[in-house]
Scaffold this active site. Structure first.
Site, PDB file in Angstrom:
ATOM      1  N   ASN A 153       1.833   0.924  -6.953  1.00 21.18           N
ATOM      2  CA  ASN A 153       1.681   0.289  -5.637  1.00 21.18           C
ATOM      3  C   ASN A 153       0.299   0.593  -5.067  1.00 21.18           C
ATOM      4  O   ASN A 153      -0.100   0.006  -4.073  1.00 21.18           O
ATOM      5  CB  ASN A 153       2.762   0.775  -4.665  1.00 21.18           C
ATOM      6  CG  ASN A 153       2.675   2.260  -4.396  1.00 21.18           C
ATOM      7  OD1 ASN A 153       2.482   3.061  -5.303  1.00 21.18           O
ATOM      8  ND2 ASN A 153       2.793   2.649  -3.147  1.00 21.18           N
ATOM      9  N   CYS A 327       2.957   5.010   2.541  1.00 16.09           N
ATOM     10  CA  CYS A 327       3.958   6.073   2.659  1.00 16.09           C
ATOM     11  C   CYS A 327       3.325   7.464   2.647  1.00 16.09           C
ATOM     12  O   CYS A 327       3.953   8.438   3.014  1.00 16.09           O
ATOM     13  CB  CYS A 327       4.989   5.958   1.544  1.00 16.09           C
ATOM     14  SG  CYS A 327       5.765   4.356   1.539  1.00 16.09           S
TER      15      CYS A 327
HETATM   16  N1  PMP Z   1       8.493   2.219  -4.144  1.00 19.92           N
HETATM   17  C1  PMP Z   1       7.278   1.667  -4.031  1.00 19.92           C
HETATM   18  C2  PMP Z   1       6.502   1.359  -5.262  1.00 19.92           C
HETATM   19  C3  PMP Z   1       6.745   1.403  -2.767  1.00 19.92           C
HETATM   20  O1  PMP Z   1       5.516   0.882  -2.656  1.00 19.92           O
HETATM   21  C4  PMP Z   1       7.503   1.726  -1.616  1.00 19.92           C
HETATM   22  C5  PMP Z   1       6.925   1.479  -0.253  1.00 19.92           C
HETATM   23  N2  PMP Z   1       6.858   0.130   0.072  1.00 19.92           N
HETATM   24  C6  PMP Z   1       8.778   2.279  -1.801  1.00 19.92           C
HETATM   25  C7  PMP Z   1       9.239   2.516  -3.067  1.00 19.92           C
HETATM   26  C8  PMP Z   1       9.637   2.642  -0.626  1.00 19.92           C
HETATM   27  O2  PMP Z   1       9.885   1.554   0.170  1.00 19.92           O
HETATM   28  P1  PMP Z   1      10.604   1.722   1.593  1.00 19.92           P
HETATM   29  O3  PMP Z   1       9.681   2.596   2.391  1.00 19.92           O
HETATM   30  O4  PMP Z   1      10.688   0.343   2.103  1.00 19.92           O
HETATM   31  O5  PMP Z   1      11.914   2.346   1.378  1.00 19.92           O
END
Ligand code: PMP
Length: 399
Positions: A153, A327
């Site tokens: 990501n 995150c």
């Molecule tokens: N996995 C990946 C690869 C992410 O980029 C993200 C954040 N968008 C997440 C998991 C966790 O997503 P969320 O914060 O919507 O639970």
């Protein structure tokens, strides 16, 4: 939203208008609980199952019932790894992930480590691609799960997921992949690539936030991590977020039809962006793999620049971008992904993540390309780290 050039699609995406229109009746007119036995409960159930079917079709799952709705990608990752670890702990206690997984995977593994599991991390090469030979060497008799995201990501590198899934299958190890970073730009086919568990999220395909799913291949069991009324065949209790699920289904239906043309369009914009940034800015580099990367991802590094100052400079010009994963953006630590790719701390601090999406235009890219070199120049002229030769080069251009 506002007069902003939005280049941070990896952190959050807008809901597609077509998705929103589909959702609206489910906020007010159709409000029953799918668990209810009355007529409006039946209508809710029908729509719930229609959405499940659309999501199953989106990833070519042979069986709709393999889609389990959750509240977030984080929850899907928790259900996949904690659920499978608890279910199969009699078989073994060893789990393999990569060094560049999302923070949710890291924290799940830390929790499991405190509870008697052993975690190994596969290193990556300079482009952030996992080393298959290392993976093979890490596998042991007691390995029960391999979890590798399909793509990063952050730096956008795409993993050899087919090869990994075959290795896992041969060794009878469960294979989980987090498909959040790629689901809007790389078609997913769980029959072509044999995964056992796959995390998906709604917002990452232009659906609403607060809803996600875990694909659990038929025959695979995971222990629930949220207990209650036994919804979702007992895998995930809690009343359904029906309007969210309806939106997720519609988003999946649209994405299935448009993903290939959308990815091609974004790839052209991405390539132009990468080429012009590298050509126009001295001491600039691309992080991640030069070609084997997400069509919507460009991740740069600039010498003598601090990433946060760059984001603030862009913010002043109404451009939204990021230094890395949203995150982890509140920590002052350099990105674990960049460090794993072999960058020094000071190099990792000078990074910029540009992620494009459905509403990105060439005009946005042109505006960004006009503004970015000016901000970098201003920051470098102020920085005590900028070497005299580069200052001279900048000053000569000035005259
Ligand atoms: N996995 C990946 C690869 C992410 O980029 C993200 C954040 N968008 C997440 C998991 C966790 O997503 P969320 O914060 O919507 O639970």
């Amino acid at each position: 939203m506002m007069d902003e050039i939005y280049l941070d699609y990896q952190a959050a995406k807008p809901i597609d208008r077509r998705v929103l229109d589909e959702m609206i009746p489910y906020f007010s007119d159709i409000y029953s609980n799918p668990a209810s036995l009355h007529r409006s409960g039946d209508i809710a159930t029908k729509k719930l199952e229609e959405s499940r079917e659309k999501i199953a079709q989106f990833i070519n799952a042979p069986d709709d019932s393999s889609i389990i709705f959750t509240s977030s990608a984080t929850e899907s990752n928790n259900l996949a790894i904690i659920g499978a670890a608890q279910r199969y702990k009699k078989k073994g206690n060893h789990i393999i992930i990569s060094e560049i997984e999302h923070i949710s995977i890291f924290n799940i593994c830390k929790y499991l480590e405190r509870n008697g599991f052993e975690i190994s991390k596969i290193p990556v090469d300079q482009y952030g691609i996992i080393k298959i030979d290392k993976l093979k060497r890490l596998i042991k008799e007691n390995t029960i799960i391999i979890s590798i995201a399909t793509a990063s990501n952050e730096i956008g590198s795409i993993q050899p997921i087919k090869e990994i899934s075959k290795i896992a299958q041969e060794k009878k190890i469960l294979f989980h992949t987090d498909a959040i970073a790629n689901e809007s730009v790389i078609p997913i086919d769980v029959q072509d690539i044999p995964v056992d568990l796959l995390s998906l999220s709604s917002n990452d395909i232009y659906g609403p936030k607060g809803v996600a799913a875990l694909y659990i291949k038929k025959g695979i069991r995971v222990n629930p991590i949220i207990l209650g009324g036994g919804q979702e065949k007992g895998f995930r209790s809690g009343s359904h977020n029906l309007h969210g699920i309806v939106g997720f289904g519609k988003a999946a239906e649209i994405m299935k039809k448009e993903i290939e043309s959308e990815a091609k369009r974004l790839e052209i914009l991405r390539d132009k962006l990468i080429k012009e940034v590298i050509n126009s800015i001295p001491n600039s580099y691309l992080n991640g793999h030069p070609t084997n990367r997400l069509p919507n991802n460009a991740h740069f590094r600039f010498d003598f620049i601090e990433g946060e100052s760059l984001i603030l400079g862009l913010k002043d010009q109404d451009i939204a971008a990021a230094t890395g994963s949203a995150c982890s953006s509140k920590t002052l630590e350099p990105s674990h992904t960049l460090i794993s790719c072999g960058l020094l701390h000071e190099e990792a601090h000078g990074s910029l993540l540009i992620s494009l999406g459905r509403y990105s235009t060439e005009e946005d890219i042109n505006k960004f390309l006009e503004i970015l070199p000016k901000i970098i120049k201003r920051l470098r002229l102020l920085s005590p780290l900028t070497p005299p030769e580069l200052l001279k080069q900048y000053n000569e251009v000035n005259n």
